[in-house]
Design a protein around this motif. Sequence first.
Motif, PDB file in Angstrom:
ATOM      1  N   THR A 192       0.845  -1.211   0.000  1.00 18.91           N
ATOM      2  CA  THR A 192       0.000   0.000   0.000  1.00 18.91           C
ATOM      3  C   THR A 192       0.878   1.258   0.000  1.00 18.91           C
ATOM      4  OG1 THR A 192      -0.053   0.208   2.407  1.00 18.91           O
ATOM      5  CG2 THR A 192      -1.755  -1.185   1.410  1.00 18.91           C
ATOM      6  N   GLN A 234      -1.931  -4.870  -3.080  1.00 12.51           N
ATOM      7  CA  GLN A 234      -3.129  -4.391  -2.354  1.00 12.51           C
ATOM      8  C   GLN A 234      -3.558  -3.027  -2.913  1.00 12.51           C
ATOM      9  OE1 GLN A 234      -3.076  -4.557   1.966  1.00 12.51           O
ATOM     10  NE2 GLN A 234      -4.840  -3.185   2.140  1.00 12.51           N
ATOM     11  N   TYR A 239      -3.006  -0.564  -6.263  1.00 10.22           N
ATOM     12  CA  TYR A 239      -2.665  -0.848  -7.661  1.00 10.22           C
ATOM     13  C   TYR A 239      -2.898   0.335  -8.596  1.00 10.22           C
ATOM     14  CZ  TYR A 239      -7.587  -1.580  -6.856  1.00 10.22           C
ATOM     15  OH  TYR A 239      -8.873  -1.399  -6.419  1.00 10.22           O
ATOM     16  N   SER A 240      -3.761   1.286  -8.200  1.00 10.53           N
ATOM     17  CA  SER A 240      -3.974   2.457  -9.066  1.00 10.53           C
ATOM     18  C   SER A 240      -2.640   3.199  -9.169  1.00 10.53           C
ATOM     19  CB  SER A 240      -5.020   3.395  -8.466  1.00 10.53           C
ATOM     20  OG  SER A 240      -6.240   2.728  -8.270  1.00 10.53           O
ATOM     21  N   MET A 288      -1.724   5.503  -6.375  1.00  5.48           N
ATOM     22  CA  MET A 288      -1.605   4.899  -5.042  1.00  5.48           C
ATOM     23  C   MET A 288      -0.392   3.970  -4.976  1.00  5.48           C
ATOM     24  SD  MET A 288      -4.155   6.090  -3.333  1.00  5.48           S
ATOM     25  CE  MET A 288      -4.285   5.067  -1.873  1.00  5.48           C
ATOM     26  N   SER A 305      -8.344  -5.446  -4.608  1.00  9.96           N
ATOM     27  CA  SER A 305      -9.256  -5.177  -3.493  1.00  9.96           C
ATOM     28  C   SER A 305     -10.151  -6.377  -3.207  1.00  9.96           C
ATOM     29  CB  SER A 305     -10.129  -3.971  -3.826  1.00  9.96           C
ATOM     30  OG  SER A 305      -9.330  -2.892  -4.228  1.00  9.96           O
ATOM     31  N   GLN A 325      -8.799 -10.611   0.733  1.00  9.83           N
ATOM     32  CA  GLN A 325      -7.526  -9.934   0.487  1.00  9.83           C
ATOM     33  C   GLN A 325      -6.385 -10.594   1.274  1.00  9.83           C
ATOM     34  OE1 GLN A 325      -7.195  -5.754   1.811  1.00  9.83           O
ATOM     35  NE2 GLN A 325      -6.980  -5.267  -0.358  1.00  9.83           N
ATOM     36  N   ASP A 367       0.354  -1.756   9.674  1.00 11.52           N
ATOM     37  CA  ASP A 367      -0.849  -2.422  10.182  1.00 11.52           C
ATOM     38  C   ASP A 367      -1.849  -2.792   9.102  1.00 11.52           C
ATOM     39  OD1 ASP A 367      -1.767   0.031   9.383  1.00 11.52           O
ATOM     40  OD2 ASP A 367      -1.821   0.874  11.395  1.00 11.52           O
ATOM     41  N   THR A 368      -1.375  -2.994   7.885  1.00  9.49           N
ATOM     42  CA  THR A 368      -2.309  -3.298   6.786  1.00  9.49           C
ATOM     43  C   THR A 368      -2.548  -4.804   6.688  1.00  9.49           C
ATOM     44  OG1 THR A 368      -0.513  -3.594   5.254  1.00  9.49           O
ATOM     45  CG2 THR A 368      -1.394  -1.359   5.444  1.00  9.49           C
ATOM     46  N   ASN A 369      -3.493  -5.175   5.819  1.00  6.76           N
ATOM     47  CA  ASN A 369      -3.697  -6.600   5.551  1.00  6.76           C
ATOM     48  C   ASN A 369      -2.450  -7.219   4.914  1.00  6.76           C
ATOM     49  OD1 ASN A 369      -6.240  -6.488   6.623  1.00  6.76           O
ATOM     50  ND2 ASN A 369      -7.307  -6.335   4.653  1.00  6.76           N
ATOM     51  N   PRO A 429      -9.731  -2.443  11.913  1.00  6.05           N
ATOM     52  CA  PRO A 429      -9.003  -3.589  11.358  1.00  6.05           C
ATOM     53  C   PRO A 429      -7.495  -3.451  11.581  1.00  6.05           C
ATOM     54  CG  PRO A 429      -9.936  -2.216   9.577  1.00  6.05           C
ATOM     55  CD  PRO A 429     -10.510  -1.729  10.869  1.00  6.05           C
ATOM     56  N   GLU A 430      -7.012  -2.206  11.552  1.00  4.06           N
ATOM     57  CA  GLU A 430      -5.566  -1.979  11.708  1.00  4.06           C
ATOM     58  C   GLU A 430      -5.069  -2.383  13.089  1.00  4.06           C
ATOM     59  OE1 GLU A 430      -7.698   0.317  10.532  1.00  4.06           O
ATOM     60  OE2 GLU A 430      -7.011   0.730   8.474  1.00  4.06           O
ATOM     61  N   ASN A 449      -4.566  -6.076  13.159  1.00  2.00           N
ATOM     62  CA  ASN A 449      -3.375  -6.425  12.374  1.00  2.00           C
ATOM     63  C   ASN A 449      -2.090  -6.129  13.146  1.00  2.00           C
ATOM     64  OD1 ASN A 449      -5.166  -7.085  10.359  1.00  2.00           O
ATOM     65  ND2 ASN A 449      -4.733  -5.320   9.064  1.00  2.00           N
ATOM     66  N   HIS A 485      -9.685   8.522   4.850  1.00  2.00           N
ATOM     67  CA  HIS A 485      -9.906   7.251   4.138  1.00  2.00           C
ATOM     68  C   HIS A 485     -10.228   6.085   5.066  1.00  2.00           C
ATOM     69  CE1 HIS A 485      -5.788   6.637   5.497  1.00  2.00           C
ATOM     70  NE2 HIS A 485      -6.006   5.343   5.357  1.00  2.00           N
ATOM     71  N   ARG A 488     -11.105   5.034  -2.031  1.00  2.00           N
ATOM     72  CA  ARG A 488     -12.187   4.506  -1.194  1.00  2.00           C
ATOM     73  C   ARG A 488     -13.193   5.627  -0.867  1.00  2.00           C
ATOM     74  NH1 ARG A 488     -11.190   0.304   2.919  1.00  2.00           N
ATOM     75  NH2 ARG A 488     -13.245  -0.169   3.636  1.00  2.00           N
ATOM     76  N   LYS A 527     -15.297   6.809  -3.861  1.00  2.00           N
ATOM     77  CA  LYS A 527     -16.389   5.866  -4.118  1.00  2.00           C
ATOM     78  C   LYS A 527     -17.555   6.105  -3.145  1.00  2.00           C
ATOM     79  CE  LYS A 527     -16.169   1.380  -3.020  1.00  2.00           C
ATOM     80  NZ  LYS A 527     -15.474   0.101  -2.865  1.00  2.00           N
TER      81      LYS A 527
HETATM   82  C1  UD1 Z   1      -5.553   0.250   3.400  1.00  2.00           C
HETATM   83  C2  UD1 Z   1      -5.240  -0.206   4.809  1.00  2.00           C
HETATM   84  C3  UD1 Z   1      -5.190   0.997   5.740  1.00  2.00           C
HETATM   85  C4  UD1 Z   1      -4.227   2.039   5.213  1.00  2.00           C
HETATM   86  C5  UD1 Z   1      -4.565   2.386   3.775  1.00  2.00           C
HETATM   87  C6  UD1 Z   1      -3.522   3.309   3.207  1.00  2.00           C
HETATM   88  C7  UD1 Z   1      -6.048  -2.429   5.492  1.00  2.00           C
HETATM   89  C8  UD1 Z   1      -7.068  -3.165   6.269  1.00  2.00           C
HETATM   90  N1  UD1 Z   1      -6.269  -1.114   5.327  1.00  2.00           N
HETATM   91  O1  UD1 Z   1      -6.849   0.826   3.410  1.00  2.00           O
HETATM   92  O2  UD1 Z   1      -4.769   0.591   7.022  1.00  2.00           O
HETATM   93  O3  UD1 Z   1      -4.313   3.173   6.015  1.00  2.00           O
HETATM   94  O4  UD1 Z   1      -4.588   1.196   2.983  1.00  2.00           O
HETATM   95  O5  UD1 Z   1      -4.006   4.065   2.150  1.00  2.00           O
HETATM   96  O6  UD1 Z   1      -5.082  -3.007   5.043  1.00  2.00           O
HETATM   97  N2  UD1 Z   1      -8.785   1.297  -4.207  1.00  2.00           N
HETATM   98  C9  UD1 Z   1      -8.513   1.736  -5.494  1.00  2.00           C
HETATM   99  N3  UD1 Z   1      -7.227   1.698  -5.923  1.00  2.00           N
HETATM  100  C10 UD1 Z   1      -6.208   1.247  -5.157  1.00  2.00           C
HETATM  101  C11 UD1 Z   1      -6.495   0.803  -3.857  1.00  2.00           C
HETATM  102  C12 UD1 Z   1      -7.790   0.828  -3.393  1.00  2.00           C
HETATM  103  O7  UD1 Z   1      -9.402   2.147  -6.237  1.00  2.00           O
HETATM  104  O8  UD1 Z   1      -5.047   1.256  -5.608  1.00  2.00           O
HETATM  105  C13 UD1 Z   1     -10.185   1.380  -3.703  1.00  2.00           C
HETATM  106  C14 UD1 Z   1     -11.012   0.115  -3.951  1.00  2.00           C
HETATM  107  O9  UD1 Z   1     -12.337   0.518  -4.184  1.00  2.00           O
HETATM  108  C15 UD1 Z   1     -10.928  -0.600  -2.625  1.00  2.00           C
HETATM  109  C16 UD1 Z   1     -10.850   0.539  -1.619  1.00  2.00           C
HETATM  110  O10 UD1 Z   1     -10.116   1.566  -2.286  1.00  2.00           O
HETATM  111  O11 UD1 Z   1     -12.026  -1.445  -2.399  1.00  2.00           O
HETATM  112  C17 UD1 Z   1     -10.160   0.165  -0.323  1.00  2.00           C
HETATM  113  O12 UD1 Z   1      -8.863  -0.390  -0.548  1.00  2.00           O
HETATM  114  P1  UD1 Z   1      -8.180  -1.361   0.553  1.00  2.00           P
HETATM  115  O13 UD1 Z   1      -6.805  -1.704   0.146  1.00  2.00           O
HETATM  116  O14 UD1 Z   1      -9.101  -2.478   0.886  1.00  2.00           O
HETATM  117  O15 UD1 Z   1      -8.137  -0.498   1.848  1.00  2.00           O
HETATM  118  P2  UD1 Z   1      -7.689   0.996   2.090  1.00  2.00           P
HETATM  119  O16 UD1 Z   1      -8.897   1.777   2.468  1.00  2.00           O
HETATM  120  O17 UD1 Z   1      -6.861   1.479   0.965  1.00  2.00           O
END
Ligand code: UD1
Length: 357
Positions: A8, A36, A38-39, A42, A63, A69, A94-96, A127-128, A131, A204, A240, A243
């Motif tokens: 991330t 985790q 990918y955009s 990010m 995601s 995940q 503290d991420t997944n 969740p963090e 983790n 976020h 996130r 959205k």
């Molecule tokens: C994750 C971490 C969080 C951290 C954050 C940093 C976990 C549980 N959460 O949260 O602790 O603070 O990253 O930014 O690991 N999405 C995109 N493009 C991307 C990534 C995500 O469009 O590159 C959108 C998707 O709709 C996705 C949503 O963001 O469903 C959430 O992404 P996810 O990685 O599940 O959690 P974060 O909110 O990014």
Amino acid sequence: MISIVLGTRPEIIKMAPVIRACQKKGIDFSVLHTGQHYSYEMDKIFFEELSLPVPYCNLDVGSGTHAEQTGAIMCGIEKMYLENRPDIILVQGDTNTALAGGLVGAKMHIPIGHVEAGLRSNDRSMPEEINRVVVDHISEYLFAPTDDSCNNLVREGIDVTKIYNTGNTVVDSLIQHREIARTKSGVLKRFGVTPNQYLLVTAHRAENVDDKSRIKGIISGIQKVGQQYGMPIIFPMHPRTQKMIQEFGINSEGITIISPVGYLDFLELEAHARLILTDSGGVQEEACILRVPCVTLRENTERPETVEVGGNILAGSDPESIVSSSERIMSSSRMWANPYGDGSAGEQIVEIIKSAD
Ligand code: UD1
Ligand code: UDP
């Protein structure tokens, strides 16, 4: 061989100093990206801006739910390690991604080093928090950023000989890029803002942005602060949050919402903001290091040092509380000390691992 696991935005930024220290000291390492995030804005933008080596593997998990995940990352990492077993695994925060990397290491009896160990919000609904507690308790090396975080680990019965107070690599990264950001960024001009005359916002956290009434309260609170001080609001918005704002149909009038920006632009935006309002962990730290007042849009923080030194205040999501907290922190002195170390955390971490060889 050290396997550096990341996936991330904050992990890329905070692992960069560890990667640099490995390169400098000629240590054998490889970067495993879980995908985790990918955009482009990010993920790849940080590899480019921070001149980081391309990961030897990207699991492209993307995601999903927590179990999807975390499970996908675990399966992917295990497969890679069965082919090529590292001597030690480093995970951050503290991420997944960190949880999955740690669990695979523990099951395969590969020692784990946890960068940014010992943080506690004491809020198990995050969740963090789950983790970070799990990763701390399965790690052999706990690289804690402050005395507070070391004490949290000792209190939980973790052997003191495993705990190292190194400072936080966020300081290393900030020091390594602040000057480059100053000369290269140009972001203030691009968005037409003047130093010390705008508010910077990020949000976020799942518990904020996935909850309609909390995100509505936050947006309304920052709109009020912007009106009160007559300052524009710049909000580089996490995907996130984009959205959820759309899904809930929240009115964001008066706020300049932009896509997430690169690290150099973001550092420059932080350094010159009159006030930062955020629910991000890394942004609370960076605001504190840069001596920019911060309002945290949460009920608690695992970064209590920022509040103790006087640089941060907890406001939650209530609009009136966001306004009064902003007034309070903006009218207090900005001369606090940085609690997160001297910017040598990356080098210290690599030295500790090397000397344990
Ligand atoms: C994750 C971490 C969080 C951290 C954050 C940093 C976990 C549980 N959460 O949260 O602790 O603070 O990253 O930014 O690991 N999405 C995109 N493009 C991307 C990534 C995500 O469009 O590159 C959108 C998707 O709709 C996705 C949503 O963001 O469903 C959430 O992404 P996810 O990685 O599940 O959690 P974060 O909110 O990014
Ligand atoms: N950041 C960035 N661009 C942005 C917003 C944040 O480069 O548009 C950086 C910021 O400097 C910090 C990190 O991202 O180093 C924080 O990441 P995030 O808020 O996503 O996660 P957290 O720290 O809360 O886990």
